[in-house]
Design a protein around this motif. Structure first.
Motif, PDB file in Angstrom:
ATOM      1  N   VAL A   1       3.434   7.941   5.562  1.00 41.72           N
ATOM      2  CA  VAL A   1       4.778   7.387   5.402  1.00 41.72           C
ATOM      3  C   VAL A   1       5.266   7.583   3.959  1.00 41.72           C
ATOM      4  CG1 VAL A   1       6.263   5.355   5.634  1.00 41.72           C
ATOM      5  CG2 VAL A   1       4.345   5.688   7.206  1.00 41.72           C
ATOM      6  N   GLY A   2       4.597   6.951   2.994  1.00 44.37           N
ATOM      7  CA  GLY A   2       5.070   6.996   1.617  1.00 44.37           C
ATOM      8  C   GLY A   2       5.130   8.403   1.040  1.00 44.37           C
ATOM      9  N   LEU A   3       4.005   9.111   1.055  1.00 47.25           N
ATOM     10  CA  LEU A   3       3.962  10.423   0.416  1.00 47.25           C
ATOM     11  C   LEU A   3       4.781  11.462   1.165  1.00 47.25           C
ATOM     12  CD1 LEU A   3       0.226  10.652  -0.720  1.00 47.25           C
ATOM     13  CD2 LEU A   3       2.257  10.153  -2.104  1.00 47.25           C
ATOM     14  N   THR A   4       4.770  11.417   2.488  1.00 49.61           N
ATOM     15  CA  THR A   4       5.520  12.425   3.245  1.00 49.61           C
ATOM     16  C   THR A   4       7.023  12.274   3.021  1.00 49.61           C
ATOM     17  OG1 THR A   4       5.355  10.975   5.181  1.00 49.61           O
ATOM     18  CG2 THR A   4       3.796  12.800   5.045  1.00 49.61           C
TER      19      THR A   4
ATOM     20  N   LEU B   1      -4.538   1.609   4.031  1.00 50.03           N
ATOM     21  CA  LEU B   1      -4.111   2.275   2.796  1.00 50.03           C
ATOM     22  C   LEU B   1      -3.825   3.754   3.055  1.00 50.03           C
ATOM     23  CD1 LEU B   1      -3.677   2.615  -0.237  1.00 50.03           C
ATOM     24  CD2 LEU B   1      -6.165   2.721  -0.526  1.00 50.03           C
ATOM     25  N   VAL B   2      -4.764   4.424   3.715  1.00 48.05           N
ATOM     26  CA  VAL B   2      -4.608   5.857   3.985  1.00 48.05           C
ATOM     27  C   VAL B   2      -3.413   6.109   4.908  1.00 48.05           C
ATOM     28  CG1 VAL B   2      -5.679   7.871   5.090  1.00 48.05           C
ATOM     29  CG2 VAL B   2      -7.037   6.387   3.592  1.00 48.05           C
ATOM     30  N   GLY B   3      -3.298   5.312   5.956  1.00 47.82           N
ATOM     31  CA  GLY B   3      -2.225   5.537   6.916  1.00 47.82           C
ATOM     32  C   GLY B   3      -0.846   5.340   6.333  1.00 47.82           C
TER      33      GLY B   3
ATOM     34  N   LEU C   1      -3.696   4.434  11.947  1.00 44.85           N
ATOM     35  CA  LEU C   1      -2.562   4.473  12.868  1.00 44.85           C
ATOM     36  C   LEU C   1      -1.717   3.200  12.776  1.00 44.85           C
ATOM     37  CD1 LEU C   1      -4.312   6.043  15.976  1.00 44.85           C
ATOM     38  CD2 LEU C   1      -2.656   7.144  14.473  1.00 44.85           C
ATOM     39  N   CYS C   2      -2.396   2.077  12.538  1.00 42.70           N
ATOM     40  CA  CYS C   2      -1.670   0.813  12.406  1.00 42.70           C
ATOM     41  C   CYS C   2      -0.653   0.879  11.280  1.00 42.70           C
ATOM     42  CB  CYS C   2      -2.643  -0.340  12.161  1.00 42.70           C
ATOM     43  SG  CYS C   2      -1.807  -1.881  11.726  1.00 42.70           S
ATOM     44  N   ASN C   3      -1.103   1.239  10.083  1.00 37.78           N
ATOM     45  CA  ASN C   3      -0.161   1.193   8.963  1.00 37.78           C
ATOM     46  C   ASN C   3       0.786   2.379   8.948  1.00 37.78           C
ATOM     47  OD1 ASN C   3       0.915  -0.374   6.951  1.00 37.78           O
ATOM     48  ND2 ASN C   3      -0.231   0.645   5.322  1.00 37.78           N
TER      49      ASN C   3
ATOM     50  N   PHE D   1       0.835  -1.203   0.000  1.00 38.31           N
ATOM     51  CA  PHE D   1       0.000   0.000   0.000  1.00 38.31           C
ATOM     52  C   PHE D   1       0.869   1.252   0.000  1.00 38.31           C
ATOM     53  CE2 PHE D   1      -4.199  -1.643   2.048  1.00 38.31           C
ATOM     54  CZ  PHE D   1      -4.669  -1.984   0.799  1.00 38.31           C
ATOM     55  N   THR D   2       2.005   1.175   0.670  1.00 40.24           N
ATOM     56  CA  THR D   2       2.883   2.336   0.816  1.00 40.24           C
ATOM     57  C   THR D   2       3.888   2.449  -0.325  1.00 40.24           C
ATOM     58  OG1 THR D   2       2.691   2.204   3.220  1.00 40.24           O
ATOM     59  CG2 THR D   2       4.582   3.417   2.346  1.00 40.24           C
ATOM     60  N   LEU D   3       4.461   1.328  -0.760  1.00 32.72           N
ATOM     61  CA  LEU D   3       5.578   1.376  -1.703  1.00 32.72           C
ATOM     62  C   LEU D   3       5.157   1.416  -3.168  1.00 32.72           C
ATOM     63  CD1 LEU D   3       7.940  -1.216   0.027  1.00 32.72           C
ATOM     64  CD2 LEU D   3       7.994   1.277   0.216  1.00 32.72           C
ATOM     65  N   SER D   4       4.194   0.597  -3.566  1.00 31.82           N
ATOM     66  CA  SER D   4       3.849   0.486  -4.989  1.00 31.82           C
ATOM     67  C   SER D   4       3.401   1.808  -5.617  1.00 31.82           C
ATOM     68  CB  SER D   4       2.772  -0.590  -5.194  1.00 31.82           C
ATOM     69  OG  SER D   4       3.274  -1.861  -4.824  1.00 31.82           O
ATOM     70  N   PRO D   5       2.545   2.614  -4.942  1.00 28.21           N
ATOM     71  CA  PRO D   5       2.115   3.867  -5.566  1.00 28.21           C
ATOM     72  C   PRO D   5       3.245   4.854  -5.815  1.00 28.21           C
ATOM     73  CG  PRO D   5       0.658   3.280  -3.751  1.00 28.21           C
ATOM     74  CD  PRO D   5       1.843   2.375  -3.669  1.00 28.21           C
TER      75      PRO D   5
END
Length: 284
Positions: free
Chosen positions: A252-255, A245-247, A170-172, A82-86
């Motif tokens: 993490v990913g976008l920031t 997905l949102v978390g 918060l979990c992800n 969810f974090t890396l692929s996009p």
């Protein structure tokens, strides 16, 4: 411990996302299956510790062993992709499309669920001696977790759904921080330390992890949990997936990508006319 600077590990994040998108269907499913199974075993391990010792903190401290193992073996969790692929899509890597990202998510979800479901069945057999007796103390605990984290949310209506979603966010935030923290070091001890801390935090705080729940709720249903499959999907799995997905992507990913890969122009000093004073101004 061979620390990797943020700009470098963010590049690693994008590279990893690209590699996952172009991975073969077979390898994606195998790696996702094993990740779901190992994380499910870690969850069963932590619950057993909680039941036998009465110390939830001890279970949370030891739960990350499963996450560290699956990461070091190169297996994939839905929360991680969810974090890396996009990021590969956002970075406009050649050949990366939205369809490719969605395909990766779908395959990893399928593999994770299959692996977690297999371990759920195995654990149900163990705690009931092959379904020949009532669940033991660990089995009873799993059954009650399933009820409390479906019907418990449903009892609060929209407020319960909001709470569930935020726990997923918060979990992800924490789990994906663990994924990224492993990229901050080139040594195994450094990777493990980086992963351990945020994973321990999410588990002890009771945040909602979509893959852990793929084990908890099916096994709870097998052990006589008083809720339905629809309760599980509507009042846990689907909102948890959305929150994860949102978390992971947002916090993490976008920031990290925005501030370390697409860094804004730095402010530069300029000398004011007719004076020796240096006045900081924003770069144009």
């Amino acid at each position: 411990m061979a620390y990797v600077a943020p700009k470098e590990f963010v590049t690693k994040m994008v590279d990893a996302g690209e590699a996952k998108i172009f991975m073969s269907t077979r390898d994606t499913l195998i790696r996702a299956f094993m990740a779901g199974a190992i994380l499910a075993l870690a969850a069963a391990f932590a619950i057993t510790i909680n039941v036998q010792t009465g110390q939830p903190l001890l279970g949370a401290v030891l739960f990350p062993v499963g996450f560290c193992l699956l990461y070091l073996m190169g297996f994939d969790l839905l929360t991680g992709v969810f974090t890396l692929s996009p990021l590969a899509l956002i970075d406009r890597r050649p050949g990366v499309t939205l369809g490719g990202v969605l395909r990766n998510w779908g395959l990893v979800f399928t593999g994770n669920f299959a692996g977690a479901l297999l371990v759920a069945l195995m654990m149900a057999v163990i705690v009931t001696f092959g379904f020949t007796q009532a669940p033991d103390a660990v089995g009873e605990k799993i059954g009650h977790i399933g009820e409390g984290r479906t019907l418990g949310y449903a009892a609060h209506g929209a407020a319960g759904m909001l709470t569930l979603f935020i726990r997923g966010v918060l979990c992800n935030w924490m789990v994906s921080t663990g994924v990224v923290a492993a990229m901050m070091s080139t040594t195994v001890p450094g990777k493990v330390i980086g992963m351990w801390m945020p994973i321990m935090l999410f588990f002890y705080m009771g945040f909602e992890h979509s893959v852990v729940n793929m084990f908890l709720f099916p096994s709870s249903l097998m052990l006589g949990g008083n809720f339905s499959i629809m309760d599980y999907l509507i009042w846990n799995e689907i909102p948890t997936v959305a929150g994860n997905l949102v978390g992971g992507l947002t916090f993490v990913g976008l920031t990290l990508y925005a501030t370390h890969s697409r860094t804004a122009p730095a402010r530069t000093p300029a000398v004011a006319r007719g004076t020796d004073n240096v006045v900081p101004v924003a770069a144009e």
